[in-house]
Design an enzyme around this catalytic site. Structure first.
Site, PDB file in Angstrom:
ATOM      1  CB  SER A  76     -22.324 -52.071  69.050  1.00  0.00           C
ATOM      2  OG  SER A  76     -22.738 -52.011  70.405  1.00  0.00           O
ATOM      3  N   GLY A 103      -9.318 -42.907  64.297  1.00  0.00           N
ATOM      4  CA  GLY A 103      -7.885 -42.793  64.028  1.00  0.00           C
ATOM      5  C   GLY A 103      -7.562 -43.295  62.630  1.00  0.00           C
ATOM      6  CE1 TYR A 146     -25.994 -50.648  71.536  1.00  0.00           C
ATOM      7  CE2 TYR A 146     -28.053 -49.532  72.044  1.00  0.00           C
ATOM      8  CZ  TYR A 146     -27.180 -50.069  71.117  1.00  0.00           C
ATOM      9  OH  TYR A 146     -27.492 -50.023  69.774  1.00  0.00           O
TER      10      TYR A 146
END
Ligand code: UDP
Length: 328
Positions: A76, A103, A146
């Protein structure tokens, strides 16, 4: 040999985590889209047979062929000027990116630890901030991209834990510093040291009375390592509770660098939190963790790193590779 996927591997925290897990004898798969990360942070690992690098954007489907024991999601943009420049990518990595990581964890039966942040507390009205505080975030302000991405990330992680039984861990990281921070990422510490090294005045935003609590990267890595190995699934603060005002912090950098420059004052950015200090009681009791490196010691190590950078690096305007990699 245990395997771990670390997203954001070429970034500041990601690269230090790669170092730690290589040292611990893991097979480390580092993944990064290199918008804010840099290969120079992990060049030294590329020749290690236990390390492999995947240049990939985690907001797209992640394919890993080998078994995985652990996933650390650290990808990020993390500095206010970065996420203001790429607000949509910031939201995507916190939402689509975490969805892909969770996932993948489900398929691989891997344990996932996600990097959350003190920004989930926003401009806090409770001080210091314990994990039980729900925060004071402006969703539509400049930091919202953010803060809300990270809050969504926590919610998604808990949902995968409760609904799919994925093993999850959540670390809320407070201001962290050390070697490999980007000189021009806009954060206070690299900004002040960069200014001192270039012979510029140090820019304090607002009146400098806002506070932060700075943790050395080595302490943070130890906290993350211990949390990953623990069996605790709720969020845990990791940070150094030693709090300082930003104007005092600038004075410390002036003293450290011996610069003849002075502090100048600029406008305070919108929604800049007025105070921030972690309550680390939980990390202490749960993980037997507390920070060991004093600010004086940590700043010296960090200053040596910035001093070792080339002149070209020191005067480079923008260190983000957004245009180069054209990530949407
Ligand atoms: N700050 C400053 N001058 C700078 C960069 C930052 O005074 O050149 C201030 C900023 O407004 C904030 C504090 O330093 O109050 C810490 O900012 P940083 O971006 O490092 O982290 P964050 O605000 O995300 O905690």
């Amino acid at each position: 040999m245990k395997s771990i996927l670390i997203t954001g591997a070429a970034g500041f925290l990601g690269s230090h985590l790669c170092d730690r897990f290589v040292k611990e004898g893991y097979h480390v798969i580092g993944m990064d889209n290199l918008i804010t990360g840099r290969m120079s942070n992990i060049d030294h690992l590329m020749k290690r047979s236990s390390f492999e690098f995947h240049h990939h954007d985690v907001t797209k489907h992640i394919h890993i062929s080998c078994d995985l024991d652990y996933i650390l999601h650290f990808a990020s943009p993390a500095s206010p000027i970065d996420y203001l420049k790429i607000p949509i990518q910031t939201l995507k990595v916190g939402s689509l990116g975490i969805h892909n990581c969770l996932g993948l964890a489900r398929v691989k039966k891997a344990r996932v630890l996600i990097a959350s942040t003190s920004e989930v507390y926003g401009d806090p009205s409770v001080h210091p901030q314990p994990e039980s505080y729900w925060g004071n975030v402006n969703p539509v302000g400049p930091r919202g991209v953010y803060d809300e991405a990270k809050r969504f990330q926590e919610a998604m992680t808990m949902a995968y834990h409760t609904f799919h039984g994925v093993e999850t861990r959540i670390v809320r990281i407070f201001n962290t510093y050390g070697p490999r921070m980007r000189l021009n990422d806009g954060r206070a510490l690299p900004a002040f040291i960069g200014q001192a090294l270039r012979g510029e005045d140090l820019t304090v935003f607002g009146d400098g009375s806002q506070t932060r609590s700075f943790c050395f990267v080595g302490d943070l890595v130890e906290g993350v390592y211990r949390l990953l190995k623990s069996n605790y699934t709720q969020p845990v603060n990791i940070g150094n509770p030693s709090e300082i005002s930003i104007s005092q912090f600038a004075e410390e950098i002036i003293k450290l660098t011996g610069t003849a420059q002075k502090v100048i004052y600029k406008d305070l950015p919108v929604d800049d939190p007025k105070q921030r200090r972690p309550d680390i009681s939980l990390a202490k009791s749960l993980l037997d963790w507390s920070p060991k490196v004093s600010r004086e010691e940590g700043l010296k190590i960090t200053y040596e790193y910035f001093k070792s950078l080339s002149k070209e690096e020191l005067f480079k305007k923008d260190h983000m590779n957004f245009d180069k990699y054209n990530v949407r």
